[in-house]
Scaffold this motif. Structure first.
Motif, short mmCIF file in Angstrom:
data_model
loop_
_atom_site.label_atom_id
_atom_site.label_comp_id
_atom_site.label_asym_id
_atom_site.label_seq_id
_atom_site.Cartn_x
_atom_site.Cartn_y
_atom_site.Cartn_z
N ALA A 158 0.80 -1.31 0.01
CA ALA A 158 -0.12 -0.03 0.07
C ALA A 158 0.94 1.13 0.01
N THR A 159 2.08 1.31 0.83
CA THR A 159 2.77 2.46 1.08
C THR A 159 3.48 2.82 -0.41
N THR A 160 3.87 1.53 -1.04
CA THR A 160 4.74 1.71 -2.23
C THR A 160 3.78 2.13 -3.26
N ALA A 161 2.66 1.58 -3.44
CA ALA A 161 1.69 2.09 -4.53
C ALA A 161 1.21 3.54 -4.21
N ALA A 162 1.20 4.03 -3.14
CA ALA A 162 0.81 5.30 -2.86
C ALA A 162 1.85 6.26 -2.93
N THR A 163 3.17 5.82 -3.03
CA THR A 163 4.18 6.63 -3.02
C THR A 163 4.32 6.97 -4.60
N SER A 165 1.79 6.70 -6.84
CA SER A 165 0.80 7.68 -7.31
C SER A 165 1.11 9.05 -6.77
N PHE A 166 1.53 9.25 -5.66
CA PHE A 166 2.09 10.63 -5.35
C PHE A 166 3.16 11.39 -6.44
#
Length: 198
Positions: A158-163, A165-166
């Protein structure tokens, strides 16, 4: 990045700020305090600022430039040496190596680049390229038998995907407007203010 002294994030931040112009420790501490420009991203306590300045002086990356006169205590102004300027520039242009460093190091770099009026798009693209293999590796991982392994893997995914996306969001063309170019919504707000003034 060329080899140099091993510096903490606080020391690198102080070095980059002093690369903008000579300043005293108190001015740097204000910028990194909770209400300061950089403090809203990452706070550096005043004693850490002064320890960082001492370490940078000892490493030959800063010099004492002058003493600021005026009311109140005299404050020493510090300037960056050519080697310090080179190291600060290299650090600002280097992507972080881990997803966990985006929240602190990358955001500080982006704020410092913005203060200098520099376009961060190239850094952001290289940052995305650096993190893409990590994202693929995390997606390919299979959780272990232990329940927490699955939880940890879900968090990492989740944090990798969010990063990523950011990074995609901020690389977009409308995201970075230099202060001299104005805010994209500025004309609309000005028109609204003029309408209210009629």
């Amino acid at each position: 990045m060329t080899a140099g002294p091993s510096l903490s994030l606080a020391e690198r931040t102080v070095l980059a700020l002093l690369s903008e112009r000579p300043a005293h420790g108190f001015a740097i501490a204000r910028l990194t305090a909770p209400g300061g420009d950089l403090g809203r991203i990452w706070q550096i306590p005043r004693p850490v600022i002064y320890r960082s300045i001492t370490r940078l002086l000892e490493a030959g990356l800063l010099t004492q430039d002058a003493v600021e006169s005026g009311r109140g205590p005299q404050r020493t102004l510090y300037a960056v040496t050519p080697e310090g300027r080179r190291l600060a520039g290299e650090w600002l242009d280097t992507p972080v190596e881990h997803v966990r460093d985006v929240r602190s190091q990358l955001l500080v770099k982006l704020a410092l680049l913005d203060r200098a009026g520099r376009d961060p798009t190239d850094l952001l693209r290289r940052q995305r390229a650096t993190l893409e293999p990590i994202a693929r590796a995390v997606q390919a991982e299979r959780p272990g038998r232990d329940g927490f392994d699955a939880t940890l893997l879900a968090w990492r995914r989740a944090t990798t995907a969010a990063t990523l996306s950011f990074l995609d969001d901020v690389i977009g063309p409308a995201q970075f407007v230099h202060p001299d170019q104005g805010d994209p919504g500025e004309d609309e707000r000005t028109a609204q203010e003029l309408d209210r003034g009629r």
